[in-house]
Design a protein around this motif. Structure first.
Motif, PDB file in Angstrom:
ATOM      1  N   SER A  10       0.833  -1.208   0.000  1.00 35.04           N
ATOM      2  CA  SER A  10       0.000   0.000   0.000  1.00 35.04           C
ATOM      3  C   SER A  10       0.868   1.258   0.000  1.00 35.04           C
ATOM      4  O   SER A  10       0.525   2.250  -0.642  1.00 35.04           O
ATOM      5  N   CYS A  11       1.978   1.208   0.698  1.00 39.73           N
ATOM      6  CA  CYS A  11       2.910   2.333   0.710  1.00 39.73           C
ATOM      7  C   CYS A  11       3.471   2.569  -0.697  1.00 39.73           C
ATOM      8  O   CYS A  11       3.505   3.703  -1.177  1.00 39.73           O
ATOM      9  N   ILE A  13       2.180   1.692  -3.564  1.00 42.48           N
ATOM     10  CA  ILE A  13       1.108   2.159  -4.447  1.00 42.48           C
ATOM     11  C   ILE A  13       0.888   3.654  -4.254  1.00 42.48           C
ATOM     12  O   ILE A  13       0.805   4.417  -5.225  1.00 42.48           O
ATOM     13  N   ASP A  14       0.805   4.096  -3.011  1.00 42.64           N
ATOM     14  CA  ASP A  14       0.590   5.516  -2.730  1.00 42.64           C
ATOM     15  C   ASP A  14       1.763   6.370  -3.200  1.00 42.64           C
ATOM     16  O   ASP A  14       1.567   7.447  -3.769  1.00 42.64           O
ATOM     17  N   LEU A  15       2.983   5.897  -2.968  1.00 43.20           N
ATOM     18  CA  LEU A  15       4.160   6.659  -3.409  1.00 43.20           C
ATOM     19  C   LEU A  15       4.206   6.768  -4.934  1.00 43.20           C
ATOM     20  O   LEU A  15       4.564   7.817  -5.473  1.00 43.20           O
ATOM     21  N   GLN A  16       3.825   5.701  -5.613  1.00 40.02           N
ATOM     22  CA  GLN A  16       3.824   5.747  -7.076  1.00 40.02           C
ATOM     23  C   GLN A  16       2.725   6.672  -7.585  1.00 40.02           C
ATOM     24  O   GLN A  16       2.958   7.469  -8.492  1.00 40.02           O
ATOM     25  N   LYS A  17       1.538   6.592  -6.998  1.00 41.03           N
ATOM     26  CA  LYS A  17       0.444   7.475  -7.414  1.00 41.03           C
ATOM     27  C   LYS A  17       0.818   8.944  -7.231  1.00 41.03           C
ATOM     28  O   LYS A  17       0.412   9.792  -8.016  1.00 41.03           O
ATOM     29  N   GLY A  18       1.578   9.223  -6.180  1.00 37.76           N
ATOM     30  CA  GLY A  18       2.012  10.599  -5.917  1.00 37.76           C
ATOM     31  C   GLY A  18       3.294  10.978  -6.637  1.00 37.76           C
ATOM     32  O   GLY A  18       3.851  12.050  -6.393  1.00 37.76           O
ATOM     33  N   ASN A  19       3.778  10.102  -7.509  1.00 36.22           N
ATOM     34  CA  ASN A  19       5.033  10.320  -8.236  1.00 36.22           C
ATOM     35  C   ASN A  19       6.198  10.603  -7.290  1.00 36.22           C
ATOM     36  O   ASN A  19       7.049  11.450  -7.557  1.00 36.22           O
TER      37      ASN A  19
END
Length: 83
Positions: A10-11, A13-19
């Motif tokens: 989940s970390c 995924i969130d880091l990738q979504k936020g670039n």
């Protein structure tokens, strides 16, 4: 560097979504990702992104059976404490 941050799916995924994946390597922490998380079908991390993380010091760790058992015990303890 003595601090280690263990990264979960989940970390990531969130880091990738936020670039923010490229900035991970700039943090003053040692970073570890469990092999099953790295291999997760939920992650859409490109080979180039993995290479940048690896070059920046990311460690991929394959859990042995005792470590898996410990992780499940911690999960159970956390669920018990929060309920």
């Amino acid at each position: 560097m003595t601090t280690v941050v263990v990264i979960d799916a989940s970390c990531m995924i969130d880091l990738q979504k936020g670039n923010l994946l490229p900035e991970l390597c700039d943090l003053p922490y040692g970073l570890v990702i469990p092999l099953p998380v790295r291999a997760s079908e939920l992650l859409n991390v490109t080979n180039a992104e993995w290479q940048r993380l690896d070059d920046g010091g990311l460690i991929t760790h394959d859990l042995n059976p005792a470590e898996v058992e410990q992780a499940f015990a911690l999960k159970y303890d956390e669920a018990y404490i929060t309920n």
